[in-house]
Design a protein around this motif. Structure first.
Motif, PDB file in Angstrom:
ATOM      1  N   ASN A 213     -67.656 -42.611  27.333  1.00 46.93           N
ATOM      2  CA  ASN A 213     -66.310 -42.392  27.848  1.00 46.93           C
ATOM      3  C   ASN A 213     -65.300 -42.766  26.758  1.00 46.93           C
ATOM      4  O   ASN A 213     -65.486 -43.761  26.063  1.00 46.93           O
ATOM      5  CB  ASN A 213     -66.100 -43.297  29.063  1.00 46.93           C
ATOM      6  N   PHE A 214     -64.215 -41.994  26.629  1.00 51.05           N
ATOM      7  CA  PHE A 214     -63.241 -42.339  25.579  1.00 51.05           C
ATOM      8  C   PHE A 214     -62.474 -43.624  25.886  1.00 51.05           C
ATOM      9  O   PHE A 214     -61.746 -44.126  25.045  1.00 51.05           O
ATOM     10  CB  PHE A 214     -62.316 -41.168  25.229  1.00 51.05           C
TER      11      PHE A 214
ATOM     12  N   GLY B 276     -59.580 -33.210  30.702  1.00 50.90           N
ATOM     13  CA  GLY B 276     -60.038 -32.384  31.819  1.00 50.90           C
ATOM     14  C   GLY B 276     -61.460 -31.907  31.661  1.00 50.90           C
ATOM     15  O   GLY B 276     -62.298 -32.614  31.108  1.00 50.90           O
TER      16      GLY B 276
ATOM     17  N   ASP C  82     -58.711 -33.507  24.363  1.00 48.09           N
ATOM     18  CA  ASP C  82     -58.420 -32.271  25.100  1.00 48.09           C
ATOM     19  C   ASP C  82     -58.938 -32.546  26.515  1.00 48.09           C
ATOM     20  O   ASP C  82     -60.122 -32.408  26.790  1.00 48.09           O
ATOM     21  CB  ASP C  82     -59.198 -31.140  24.392  1.00 48.09           C
TER      22      ASP C  82
ATOM     23  N   GLN D 133     -68.211 -26.444  32.713  1.00 46.70           N
ATOM     24  CA  GLN D 133     -68.368 -27.514  33.713  1.00 46.70           C
ATOM     25  C   GLN D 133     -67.880 -27.048  35.080  1.00 46.70           C
ATOM     26  O   GLN D 133     -68.472 -27.394  36.097  1.00 46.70           O
ATOM     27  CB  GLN D 133     -67.614 -28.766  33.270  1.00 46.70           C
TER      28      GLN D 133
ATOM     29  N   ALA E 293     -62.280 -37.128  20.931  1.00 47.16           N
ATOM     30  CA  ALA E 293     -62.612 -37.972  22.086  1.00 47.16           C
ATOM     31  C   ALA E 293     -63.197 -37.164  23.242  1.00 47.16           C
ATOM     32  O   ALA E 293     -63.766 -37.735  24.168  1.00 47.16           O
ATOM     33  CB  ALA E 293     -61.360 -38.711  22.547  1.00 47.16           C
ATOM     34  N   THR E 294     -63.043 -35.838  23.190  1.00 43.47           N
ATOM     35  CA  THR E 294     -63.583 -34.952  24.241  1.00 43.47           C
ATOM     36  C   THR E 294     -64.274 -33.784  23.543  1.00 43.47           C
ATOM     37  O   THR E 294     -63.734 -32.676  23.499  1.00 43.47           O
ATOM     38  CB  THR E 294     -62.438 -34.422  25.130  1.00 43.47           C
TER      39      THR E 294
ATOM     40  N   ILE F 226     -68.372 -36.036  36.455  1.00 41.91           N
ATOM     41  CA  ILE F 226     -68.660 -35.397  35.155  1.00 41.91           C
ATOM     42  C   ILE F 226     -69.676 -36.258  34.425  1.00 41.91           C
ATOM     43  O   ILE F 226     -70.530 -35.769  33.708  1.00 41.91           O
ATOM     44  CB  ILE F 226     -67.369 -35.236  34.330  1.00 41.91           C
TER      45      ILE F 226
ATOM     46  N   GLY G 151     -66.656 -31.710  24.122  1.00 37.16           N
ATOM     47  CA  GLY G 151     -66.889 -30.461  24.868  1.00 37.16           C
ATOM     48  C   GLY G 151     -67.932 -29.594  24.187  1.00 37.16           C
ATOM     49  O   GLY G 151     -69.034 -30.046  23.894  1.00 37.16           O
ATOM     50  N   HIS G 152     -67.556 -28.353  23.879  1.00 39.49           N
ATOM     51  CA  HIS G 152     -68.493 -27.454  23.194  1.00 39.49           C
ATOM     52  C   HIS G 152     -68.404 -27.623  21.680  1.00 39.49           C
ATOM     53  O   HIS G 152     -69.062 -26.911  20.937  1.00 39.49           O
ATOM     54  CB  HIS G 152     -68.183 -26.000  23.523  1.00 39.49           C
ATOM     55  N   GLY G 153     -67.483 -28.467  21.232  1.00 41.25           N
ATOM     56  CA  GLY G 153     -67.337 -28.682  19.787  1.00 41.25           C
ATOM     57  C   GLY G 153     -66.475 -27.632  19.113  1.00 41.25           C
ATOM     58  O   GLY G 153     -66.413 -27.575  17.883  1.00 41.25           O
ATOM     59  N   SER G 154     -65.755 -26.817  19.903  1.00 40.31           N
ATOM     60  CA  SER G 154     -64.976 -25.725  19.280  1.00 40.31           C
ATOM     61  C   SER G 154     -63.809 -26.263  18.446  1.00 40.31           C
ATOM     62  O   SER G 154     -63.567 -25.788  17.337  1.00 40.31           O
ATOM     63  CB  SER G 154     -64.434 -24.778  20.347  1.00 40.31           C
ATOM     64  N   HIS G 155     -63.082 -27.247  18.971  1.00 35.22           N
ATOM     65  CA  HIS G 155     -61.991 -27.824  18.172  1.00 35.22           C
ATOM     66  C   HIS G 155     -62.560 -28.515  16.940  1.00 35.22           C
ATOM     67  O   HIS G 155     -62.069 -28.318  15.833  1.00 35.22           O
ATOM     68  CB  HIS G 155     -61.199 -28.848  18.999  1.00 35.22           C
TER      69      HIS G 155
ATOM     70  N   ASP H 101     -68.249 -37.696  24.486  1.00 30.29           N
ATOM     71  CA  ASP H 101     -68.132 -36.954  25.746  1.00 30.29           C
ATOM     72  C   ASP H 101     -68.930 -37.693  26.818  1.00 30.29           C
ATOM     73  O   ASP H 101     -69.971 -38.296  26.530  1.00 30.29           O
ATOM     74  CB  ASP H 101     -68.643 -35.510  25.628  1.00 30.29           C
ATOM     75  N   VAL H 102     -68.430 -37.628  28.044  1.00 29.74           N
ATOM     76  CA  VAL H 102     -69.151 -38.266  29.155  1.00 29.74           C
ATOM     77  C   VAL H 102     -70.263 -37.372  29.698  1.00 29.74           C
ATOM     78  O   VAL H 102     -71.085 -37.824  30.480  1.00 29.74           O
ATOM     79  CB  VAL H 102     -68.201 -38.637  30.325  1.00 29.74           C
TER      80      VAL H 102
HETATM   81  C1  LIG Z   1     -61.457 -29.244  28.018  1.00 27.20           C
HETATM   82  S1  LIG Z   1     -63.034 -29.854  27.578  1.00 27.20           S
HETATM   83  C2  LIG Z   1     -62.941 -30.058  25.840  1.00 27.20           C
HETATM   84  C3  LIG Z   1     -63.268 -28.834  25.060  1.00 27.20           C
HETATM   85  C4  LIG Z   1     -63.337 -29.095  23.565  1.00 27.20           C
HETATM   86  N1  LIG Z   1     -62.041 -29.443  23.020  1.00 27.20           N
HETATM   87  C5  LIG Z   1     -63.895 -27.911  22.808  1.00 27.20           C
HETATM   88  O1  LIG Z   1     -63.300 -27.526  21.798  1.00 27.20           O
HETATM   89  O2  LIG Z   1     -64.947 -27.380  23.206  1.00 27.20           O
HETATM   90  C6  LIG Z   1     -62.948 -31.534  28.108  1.00 27.20           C
HETATM   91  C7  LIG Z   1     -64.179 -32.356  27.818  1.00 27.20           C
HETATM   92  O3  LIG Z   1     -63.821 -33.724  27.945  1.00 27.20           O
HETATM   93  C8  LIG Z   1     -64.869 -34.417  28.545  1.00 27.20           C
HETATM   94  N2  LIG Z   1     -64.283 -35.616  29.131  1.00 27.20           N
HETATM   95  C9  LIG Z   1     -63.471 -35.698  30.216  1.00 27.20           C
HETATM   96  N3  LIG Z   1     -63.109 -36.974  30.426  1.00 27.20           N
HETATM   97  C10 LIG Z   1     -63.689 -37.722  29.441  1.00 27.20           C
HETATM   98  C11 LIG Z   1     -63.670 -39.108  29.128  1.00 27.20           C
HETATM   99  N4  LIG Z   1     -62.985 -39.986  29.859  1.00 27.20           N
HETATM  100  N5  LIG Z   1     -64.366 -39.518  28.039  1.00 27.20           N
HETATM  101  C12 LIG Z   1     -65.058 -38.623  27.278  1.00 27.20           C
HETATM  102  N6  LIG Z   1     -65.130 -37.299  27.558  1.00 27.20           N
HETATM  103  C13 LIG Z   1     -64.444 -36.857  28.621  1.00 27.20           C
HETATM  104  C14 LIG Z   1     -65.458 -33.448  29.526  1.00 27.20           C
HETATM  105  O4  LIG Z   1     -66.795 -33.783  29.838  1.00 27.20           O
HETATM  106  C15 LIG Z   1     -65.338 -32.119  28.757  1.00 27.20           C
HETATM  107  O5  LIG Z   1     -66.505 -31.848  28.044  1.00 27.20           O
END
Ligand SMILES: C[S@@+](CC[C@H](N)C(=O)[O-])C[C@H]1O[C@@H](n2cnc3c(N)ncnc32)[C@H](O)[C@@H]1O
Length: 274
Positions: free
Chosen positions: A55-56, A79, A77, A84, A4-5, A104, A7-11, A29-30
């Protein structure tokens, strides 16, 4: 699975390398830049990867739009990522001078500057108290309002300096454990991005998306988020919908905190659909 988040796609990358060509990862991701970065990172995985700029809080609609009824795993994950935090366009950090924005998702209309320059003093104080849990919220709000009568508050460093002035005590010797503006910045970020409301929507949607024995895992970074996750999992356990897998949240080891100080407040909670 749904990341749902993304991010960089690492997880997702770590999950993806264990999946064959029949596996599907839907990433949300937003932040459009995050989607672009994740696309690169995940491009060679054998499984199917679908990335959606969303948005999730819209997780059910987005998953069903892909023709998927149920999933085995939902990961969030929460925040923001380190990239960012240092992105000048997003205006999240007081370590570097940036326009005070904090959106964001660039599709949102209201920035942090809009709030600090237009909200009335009581609204600001309540917001800083509720989302920042800062007991000096009234004093901070008063200093903000006093300052903006002279000039608009336009940058992160300007706002941080106002909060520092509001909180400085003559003769104070000990350096505070966290920067005095941390809580005010957290409050504004939560408000600008509707963070708690979005998390609540995700939590409400999850049970109807998860297959039997499917799991939801949420990593949160402050107590307001963690409280929502804990309460939701417990209520669903009482209703026979979830089995809680993590009686206590999983937290980083000292070694991990040493290598990655931003992980210090992370809490991972997992529940399983019955
Ligand atoms: C901590 S990072 C995630 C890192 C990711 N787990 C990784 O492995 O790279 C959080 C991500 O969640 C996204 N985010 C925050 N709130 C969100 C929402 N309500 N819906 C979708 N994405 C969201 C942010 O834009 C950010 O890219």
């Amino acid at each position: 699975m749904v990341d749902a988040t993304i991010g960089h796609g690492s997880h997702s990358y770590l999950f993806g390398i264990t999946l064959g060509s029949e596996g599907v990862i839907v990433g949300l991701d937003v932040d459009e830049n995050a989607i672009r970065r994740a696309q690169l990172k995940l491009k060679d995985l054998a499984c199917k990867v679908i990335l959606v700029h969303s948005n999730f809080s819209q997780i059910s609609e987005q998953i069903r739009a892909q023709g998927i009824e149920e999933v085995d795993f939902i990961l969030a994950d929460l925040g923001v990522s380190s990239a960012q935090l240092s992105d000048v366009e997003l205006g999240l950090s007081f370590q570097t001078n940036m326009p005070l924005d904090m959106r964001i998702d660039q599709r949102l209309k209201t920035t942090a500057a809009d709030i600090v320059n237009t909200a009335d003093e009581k609204f600001l104080a309540d917001l800083i108290y509720r989302f920042g849990q800062d007991r000096a919220s009234r004093r901070i709000a008063r200093f903000i309002v006093r300052h903006r009568c002279r000039e608009p508050i336009a940058t992160t460093v300007q706002l941080a300096a106002i909060v520092c002035r509001a909180l400085s005590r003559p003769g104070q010797k000990r350096k505070p454990r966290i920067h005095p503006a941390t809580r005010t910045f957290q409050a504004l970020r939560i408000a600008v991005n509707n963070e708690l409301e979005n998390l609540e929507r995700l939590l409400v949607s999850a049970p109807s998306l998860l297959r039997k024995n499917g799991r939801i895992a949420i990593i949160s970074f402050h107590s307001l988020e963690d409280r929502l996750v804990k309460k939701d999992f417990k209520q669903n356990e009482d209703k026979g919908i979830y089995k809680i897998i993590t009686k206590k949240p999983i937290v980083p080891t000292q070694e991990e905190i040493g290598a990655n100080p931003r992980s210090r407040s992370a809490k991972l909670r997992i529940a399983e659909r019955r």
